[in-house]
Design a protein around this motif. Structure first.
Motif, short mmCIF file in Angstrom:
data_model
loop_
_atom_site.label_atom_id
_atom_site.label_comp_id
_atom_site.label_asym_id
_atom_site.label_seq_id
_atom_site.Cartn_x
_atom_site.Cartn_y
_atom_site.Cartn_z
N ALA A 121 14.93 38.09 21.27
CA ALA A 121 14.06 39.11 21.85
C ALA A 121 13.07 39.58 20.78
O ALA A 121 13.43 39.68 19.61
N PRO A 122 11.81 39.84 21.18
CA PRO A 122 10.77 40.09 20.17
C PRO A 122 10.82 41.49 19.54
O PRO A 122 10.12 41.74 18.57
N SER A 123 11.60 42.40 20.10
CA SER A 123 11.70 43.73 19.47
C SER A 123 13.08 44.29 19.77
O SER A 123 13.78 43.83 20.67
N LEU A 124 13.43 45.33 19.01
CA LEU A 124 14.73 45.97 19.24
C LEU A 124 14.77 46.57 20.65
O LEU A 124 15.79 46.50 21.34
N ARG A 125 13.65 47.14 21.09
CA ARG A 125 13.58 47.73 22.44
C ARG A 125 13.90 46.66 23.49
O ARG A 125 14.74 46.87 24.37
N ARG A 126 13.23 45.53 23.38
CA ARG A 126 13.46 44.46 24.37
C ARG A 126 14.88 43.92 24.28
O ARG A 126 15.47 43.55 25.29
#
Ligand SMILES: [Fe+2]
Ligand SMILES: [Fe+2]
Lengths: 345, 96
Positions: A82-87
């Motif tokens: 996933a490209p970010s911690l949020r995602r």
């Protein structure tokens, strides 16, 4: 598939076990099933019910449960990338929800006198089906968005009417599932919405995902079951039993009508040259669906059928020691408790 | 060891918030009560649906029989005087 009954289990003789209700059925009460249906009341686990109703539900709920847990795989593939911690947090939460949906549904199936371990056995042996949609690969990050938007979107369309299914435990499981699904669809749309406002390459990746997922998503509603096809499948009987509330074709049409404006908003092109607005009917008309492809994937010839099943079986086998340890711990603990009780006496 | 032999079924009851009673949410399999509680937390309260959980072994529940539903609950059917609407009160009397 995801709430659509798509045919009998594969191997003969491995069908559901005979009912194991708590008590013998009372023949004097035989009219009650029809009576309850007629008044749109719910059938509950220990009610008398026709064997065909029971076995249809077992098959459909089991297929639905299998779809939920197999459905964890295509997206689970992307958790580490996933490209970010949020995602990543969102995707983990979604995949965990799908595990929960599977568990709600296995529980609902068990109220009909089957055993979860048996249903899993049948999934692992390949004799019980799951949704064809999960036999397609997730090639890029945009596929995670397309799955949320389209696959969960189609699942919601199927599952909302099931909240009023005549079988109480299935309906209650669906209410819980539907509450959770709306975030699934929204996070998928948001993901694509973000990509579509990004670089040209990101937008192209979103378009490619839509191109690959659109038609399989339409197939999720099951084969045509209205007009000439009305007599072929299970729809008429399922409707008479209050299991199904709308035809496959009706639900598919609603999905198309809902999704076309959303694709426009994203600035993406639907991969269907025949897609056209019919002002008279007030519906979007789509081109022909390749049911040959559907049958091939259902029959085992999708890109990922073997991989999905092998992964599922491996996860089950790798987890065996955990299940055994938990049982051993519980047994030891129970011994300790009874010894303590014994010494206190 | 198979699940069937090893993991009993538990019924899960969730108190949605203080002031409300525990309500049946569903069921799950777990090897013991402690694991049943943990699994119930993960399965039925992922979105703050509860402030308290009960887990009860399904085998420990005694249920009324659906076949005897008639005879069992009939006694209440002909006692309409248990309901406030049974009583004839003049329309202009307040607070009754
Ligand atoms: Fe789901
Ligand atoms: Fe979902």
């Amino acid at each position: 598939m995801y709430g659509t009954d798509f045919g009998p289990d594969d191997a003969a003789g491995t069908g559901p076990r005979p009912p194991a209700p708590d008590e013998p059925l009372n023949a004097a009460d035989a009219g009650i099933f029809d009576d309850l249906l007629e008044h749109d009341l719910r059938i509950e686990p220990r009610d008398e019910m026709p064997e065909a109703y029971r076995s249809t539900l077992v098959r459909q709920i089991a297929q639905h449960a299998h779809s939920e847990i197999i459905g964890m795989q295509p997206e689970g593939n992307w958790i580490t990338r996933a490209p970010s911690l949020r995602r990543k947090a969102i995707l983990i939460a979604k995949v965990q929800d799908e595990a929960g949906h599977g568990l709600y549904l296995y529980s609902a199936a068990e109220t009909l006198g089957v055993d979860r371990a048996d249903l899993l056995d049948r999934l692992h042996r390949g004799t019980q089906k799951y949704s064809t949609i999960f036999n397609y690969p997730t090639l890029t990050w945009a596929d995670v968005g397309a799955i949320g938007w389209l696959v969960d979107g189609a699942a919601i369309m199927n599952q909302v009417p099931l909240c009023r299914c005549s079988y109480g435990p299935y309906a209650r499981a669906m209410i819980r599932v539907c509450k959770e699904e709306s975030f699934h669809q929204r996070q998928g749309f948001e993901l694509l919405w973000t990509m579509c406002r990004g670089t040209d390459a990101q937008k192209a990746m979103a378009q490619d995902a839509l191109d690959r997922w659109w038609w399989p998503a339409l197939m999720m509603f099951g084969p045509p079951d209205t007009g000439e096809a009305a007599t072929g499948g299970h729809t008429a009987q399922s409707m008479a039993w209050g299991i199904k509330r709308f035809s496959n074709d009706d639900l598919r049409q609603r999905f198309v009508d809902m999704t076309v404006p959303q694709a426009e908003k994203l600035g993406l092109r639907m991969p269907d040259p025949d897609l056209a607005w019919n002002a008279e009917s007030g519906h979007w008309e789509h081109g022909p669906i390749d049911w040959g492809e559907f049958r091939r994937v259902l029959g085992g010839d999708g890109a990922c059928n073997a991989q999905r099943l092998a992964h599922r079986v491996r996860a089950h086998e790798d987890g065996a020691w955990v299940r055994e340890a938990a049982v051993a711990y519980a047994a030891k603990h129970a011994d300790g408790r009874s010894r303590r009780r014994g010494s206190a006496a | 060891m198979s699940e069937r032999a090893g993991w009993p079924l538990w019924e899960i009851f969730v108190r949605p918030k203080r002031g409300l009673s525990h309500v049946h949410a569903g069921s799950l399999h777990a090897p013991d009560a402690e694991m049943a509680l943990r699994n119930a937390r993960d399965l039925y309260t992922r979105r703050g649906e509860g402030v308290s959980l009960w887990v009860v072994r399904a085998a420990d529940i005694t249920a009324s029989s659906p076949q005897e539903r008639g005879a069992f609950f009939d006694p209440a059917d002909d006692k309409v005087y248990r309901h406030p609407t049974f009583y004839d009160i003049p329309a202009d009397v307040e607070y009754l």
